[in-house]
Every structure is written in C-alpha cells, then in structure tokens.
Design a protein around this motif. Structure first.
Motif: not given
Ligand SMILES: Cc1cc2nc3c(=O)[nH]c(=O)nc-3n(C[C@H](O)[C@H](O)[C@H](O)COP(=O)(O)O)c2cc1C
Length: 641
Positions: A183-189, A194-197, A369-371, A432-436
């Motif tokens: 699960l990657r953060g949906r707020g920006g970056g 899980g890593t942050k937790w 997941g979704t966005k 559309v995903d974080f990396d692209q």
C-alpha cells in the motif's frame, strides 16, 4: 447502547441490524455531503421522507442521507435499492412521481434517468458509463451509508477488519500484511505505508502517534473531504488498525477548518465508536486502548506537509522544519509519529479484511489498488472517480469523464495539484500510476485531475499554479519564497506580452535552484507546472515571447476584439452589453470597438448572435483600421455568412 466487548458481540450486532432491514428497500440521496447539499439534495431528502409517509410506505422503505456519490455534475442524485435505479438532477417536485411510479408501481420515471450517448436513457447505476468503468472499492460504500449512522457501517461488515486484527492477528502480522499489500501513500509521494509504519513502530520511545492528513489544500481536489464526510468510520477503522500495528495509543485527525461537515460527521463517528466500545479503553475486550483527537487546521496548503502539520498540532505555526530526522521517528512533541492520507487509511480495513493478495491483484507492478481522482475542468462528467491503478488517462477522461465539453479538442491534463505537471495529448495512453506519472514529469499527488481544452493557455496555467504556490509558500526558506516569486514575475511578464528572449532558459535555471534547495516539497515540486509546460508546450512560450501571441487567446494583454465591418448587422446587442461602453455604433451603422477603452472581457464575442459571428478575437496581429464613422451595415437578411 451497551459496549461491544468481543468479536461475537460485533457479529451479533451486525446480524441484528441486517435482520431488521431484510425486508426493506432503501432510497439513497446524496444529501449528507457538501456537493449534494449545495445542489439542494436536502430538500429532495425531506420531500421523499414526507411523500413516503403520505403514501403509507414508512415501514417498507428507508430513506438514507448519504455522502457524495461521485457523479457531482448530476446532483441531486436519488438511488433506489436493491435495483440500483439512478435518478439524476432530481427536484423536490419530482418526488411524488418517484414514489408513486417507482416505489409503489415498480415503473421507471424515464425523464429522470441519465441520458447517455444518442439520447438513450440508462436506468441502472452500474450501466451508466461514468460508474461502469470504475472500481469503487474505497469510495463505493458512500452510496450505502448514512455517515451519521454507525449501524449502516457495521451492516456492511464495518469494524470486522478491526476485530480480525485485534482478535486474530498480532501487531506484527498486521504490519506484514500491509507491507505485503504494498500500500503506497495516497497523499502525494506514494511512500510505502508499511515501511513508514515499521519505522514508527521500531523507533525508540513508548509514546507514539498516528495521524490522518485531511488538509487537502490542492485547488480542485475534494476526494478526502468526500470520504471523511461520506464514510468517516472507514478512515477511523483504518487508523485504529494502524495504531495497533504501530503501538500507538493516541491519534489525531488533522482536518482543515473549511470542511465543517467532515468535522461534524467525524465527531459523530468518534462518539459512536466510543459508545460501541470500538474506540477508547480495551477495544472489543482485546486489551488494546486508543483515543483520537480532531485538530482543525487553519487552511494553509503548506500545513499539509508532514512536519508543518505536526507543528500545527502542537499549537505552533504550521511551517515545515528541516527533516534531518524523519517525523516517523521524531514528530509530534518529538515522539515517533506516523502520518498517512485519508484515502491511505481508508484502504487499510479492506486489506486486512480481504488480504494482501486480493489487494495486489489490483493495479500495476509498482502501484497496487485503486486511486480516487477528482476529475474536473473541461470534461463532460466532472466528479470523483475511483479506478484501478494503471487505467490510462484516455479511459478516465473519455470513458468515464465522457470526453471534452462542447465537443472541443482535448489539450492537456494537469495531475497532482499545484506540485504536479501538465501532460499533453500524446500521453493520453499513459497508464496512471505513481511511477509512470513521475516519469512523464508530473505526479499522482493526492489525486487532482484537471482537464483542459483547446481554449486553455499553457503559460497561463503555469502562471496560475505558481501564483497559488507563491501565496502559499510559508516564506521560511529563501529559495522557495524568492525563487517562486521570481519565476512568477517572469511568467506574468510573458503573459503580459513583455517576455524577453532568454526567459525560458531563465525559468529552467530558476526551477533547478528552487527544486534542489528548497526546505520542503512545496518548493521542491513547485517548478513542475513550469517545467512540464515548457517540456510539452514550448512553442506556446515562444509564441508569447517572440510573436506576442497567445495561441489559445487567453492572455488578455495579447488579445484584441474586433468587429468585422461587413459581418456586423447593427443589432446593437454588443454595444448594449459592453460593461465599459467601449462600443460605438447605432441603428444601421457598423459597430466599432474603441481599443483604448476595451477591457477585453469578451462580452461582445459572447453576445454577438451566432448567425452573424461578427466579433473576432485576434492575437499576434494588428487590429485592422476601423471603418469611417457613419459607415452603414451591409444587410445579410439574417443569414449566417
Ligand atoms: C506543501 C505540501 C502539502 C501537502 N498537503 C497534503 C495534504 O493536503 N494531504 C495529504 O495527505 N498529504 C499532503 N502532503 C503530503 C504529506 O506531507 C505526507 O507526505 C502525506 O500526508 C503522507 O501520507 P501518505 O503516505 O499516506 O501519502 C503535502 C505535502 C506538501 C509538501
């Protein structure tokens, strides 16, 4: 309400609610969300309640005031379940017919159904293209829930993920599941949650905090507000599960002051969860205790940045600080503090409930997941859309958004809010995903998606975002405060026809300095709108600077309005409507715009009857000389020329 003390209590509660409702139909109205209320859905809600009572259906039909249903363009929306009939743009006077025809007679009210392509009416929500192409795993429950009712949430299986985590899983097990789900953060970056937790969990110290970021300062974005307003328990459940995994017993929801309904619904949700024993001491008899405080933010964009937000929670000015030590290790009151976005938290119960494998089955290799996006701008169907990661821009804008308004040509889409970038038509097939998105020079951000058509000027768009960021920069660090201001000055002068050769290079140079030396991500990402528009629309910058021409005809200083003498029919409408009386003429006389007086508001071109089309907008060309005073019109007998 007696507290739920065990998992069995929760299951029994749920069964009790379901059995009471088994025989009932229900009607959902988006009258518990800001967008619905602004379109008058509360009046429809009231009218439905009264009409159902009048027609003796009170025991059989329940009317539910739900949060945002996403299809904002068509509010107020009334959905009738179990059939999922969707009526759009409903007015209170339509209500007797809905009750009489549909609830009593089992027939459709055709005229209230959504009209698809070719004028075809579509009855069911799932068949409407706007909904059909979405995967609303996070947002979809908004239409089934009155956010002020914890029972509605429990009826849908709400808090069963929390019960599973507390009763069946260890904190480490929960953490592993979230890590496995990627699960990657949906707020920006898009940082892995899980890593942050884990960082916060492993950080030294007994006191730890978990925080919801509901600042949502991006212009045009409102998905976090709609989730908090429409399904606050889903965010709360995610937060409690996260707290359990991390070992936190205190949490905050940082929500901007301008979201009063979100605060109201969240406050109700917290109180209900406490009454039910789902929040507070010894949750569900597990021995785990957790409390939440709502912190109302003053509504500054920069306060959404993690260290600024934590300063604000401490009662200090919401300004970022250098993050030599991450907030995950030293945040609120220098204690380890895990911050996640509203949507990130709302995904957590789903992952715990359905498992990491289910979640990783949705999306792309690196973005699972979704966005949820707020799809706004020059698109036919504006609203909130939730799609699997990896759906192309084209499908979002055309299949879901219904294409560009008034059949105009697509020009660009801005993603990621003010820190994001502008992408051209050639990238419409970008998944559309974080990396692209990052690779293309934009970013996911929190999910703003602004569609622009041929009438949008890309230099002006960059100028708009820099203007926003310049106002929102906290001013603490020089590169951001002065750098953005300087870039804005250059953009302003380009838009005003004062651009100099070398300005593009200067903008690029300043962008590199601001990006590399600003204290926080506000400054670090501020050049994105400028760099992406230069990258994809360089010729527009050149036209502004070298030819003093705004190709889209937006920059006022570079456009002029002119009445074509042999098209003018002396109808006098433009002269009457011109707010500064800049148009002269009279009966049978060709009308003339006084260029010295004209404020370029465009009223003349808007009001000139389309059968004449006598007003034109010029850019990069001199305005032709006006005909001598007293020139008579050439009559066209009303025919379009
Ligand atoms: C200027 C600025 C504003 C931000 N605003 C928000 C915001 O409104 N909501 C949000 O969730 N994250 C915002 N962020 C990102 C947060 O700093 C942080 O990365 C995020 O809340 C972490 O949550 P996530 O990992 O779930 O995305 C902002 C960042 C910056 C630099």
């Amino acid at each position: 309400m007696a507290k739920l003390k065990t998992l069995a209590d929760l299951t029994q509660k749920r069964q009790g609610i379901l059995s009471k409702r088994a025989e009932k139909r229900y009607v959902a109205i988006n009258s518990s969300g800001t967008c619905g209320l602004s379109s008058g859905s509360d009046k429809v809600f009231q009218a439905l309640g009264e009409e159902i009572g009048k027609q003796g259906l009170s025991g059989q039909v329940e009317v539910r005031a739900t949060g945002c249903l996403g299809f904002c363009e068509n509010s107020p929306i009334v959905m009738i379940f179990p059939e999922s009939i969707c009526y759009t743009k409903v007015k209170p006077e339509d209500v007797p017919e809905i009750v009489d025809q549909t609830l009593v007679g089992g027939k459709l009210v055709e005229r209230l159904l959504y009209q698809g392509e070719n004028g075809k009416r579509i009855a069911r929500e799932g068949d409407i293209p706007f909904y059909k192409h979405q995967s609303r795993i996070v947002f979809g429950n908004n239409r089934l829930i009155d956010p002020k009712s914890i029972e509605d949430y429990i009826a849908l299986g709400g808090y069963s993920a929390l019960a599973k985590a507390l009763v069946e899983m260890s904190p480490e097990g929960v953490l592993d599941t979230v890590k496995k789900a990627n699960l990657r953060g949906r707020g920006g970056g898009g940082f892995p949650a899980g890593t942050k937790w884990e960082t916060t969990r492993n950080a030294p110290g007994k006191t730890k905090y978990v925080i919801v970021n509901a600042d949502e300062g991006d212009p045009g974005a409102y998905m976090d507000r709609s989730l908090l307003e429409g399904n606050p328990h889903s965010v709360l459940e995610g937060l409690i599960i996260g707290a359990y995994a991390i070992g936190a017993h205190e949490g905050y929801v940082y929500v901007r002051q301008e979201y009063p309904l979100a605060v109201e619904n969240l406050t109700i949700a917290l109180n209900q969860a406490r009454q039910y024993g789902l929040l507070g001491r010894n949750i569900l008899g597990s021995g785990f205790s957790f409390e939440v405080t709502i912190h109302r933010g003053a509504g500054a964009f920069v306060s959404g940045e993690s260290s600024a937000l934590m300063n604000a929670i401490e009662g200090r000015v919401g300004e970022p600080r250098p993050k030599y030590i991450r907030t995950a290790v030293s945040g609120v009151r220098e204690k380890p503090s895990n911050l996640n976005n509203v949507e990130t938290w709302a995904n957590v119960p789903l992952i715990i409930d359905r498992g990491a494998d289910w979640f990783t089955g949705i999306g792309t290799k690196g973005s699972k997941g979704t966005k949820i996006f707020s799809l706004v701008g020059k698109v036919n169907n504006t609203g909130l859309v939730e799609v699997p990661m990896g759906m192309t821009l084209r499908r979002i804008i055309y299949d879901i958004g219904g294409g560009i308004k008034q059949g105009k040509k697509f020009k660009a889409v801005q993603t990621g809010g003010p820190s994001g970038g502008v992408l051209p038509e050639s990238l419409l097939d970008l998944p559309v995903d974080f990396d692209q998105l990052a690779e293309a020079g934009s970013m996911m951000g929190s999910g703003g998606m602004i569609v622009m058509d041929e009438d949008s000027c890309m230099v002006d768009v960059a100028r708009y975002f820099l203007d926003f960021l310049s106002g929102e920069s906290c001013g603490k660090c020089v590169p951001c405060r002065e750098g953005i201001r300087q870039m804005l000055r250059i953009l302003n002068r380009i838009c005003e026809g004062e651009g100099k050769s070398g300005d593009i290079g200067l903008l690029e140079e300043l962008s590199a300095v601001v990006r590399d030396s600003s204290l926080c991500a506000l400054g670090q990402t501020a050049p994105n709108p400028v760099l992406s528009t230069i990258k994809y629309f360089r010729e527009e910058y050149i036209a502004h600077i070298e030819q003093k021409r705004c190709p889209a005809g937006v920059c006022k200083a570079l456009v002029s309005y002119y009445i074509v003498p042999d098209k003018c029919q002396a109808c006098q409408i433009c002269a009457r409507e011109c707010p500064v009386s800049a148009i002269s003429g009279g009966k049978n006389l060709v009308h003339v715009i006084d260029q010295g007086k004209c404020t370029k508001c465009g009223t003349c071109i808007e009001v000139c009857p389309s059968k004449f089309d006598a007003v034109v907008k010029l850019s990069g060309k001199p305005v032709p000389a006006a005909p001598p005073p007293g020139t008579e019109v050439t009559r066209s007998r009303g025919k379009k020329r």
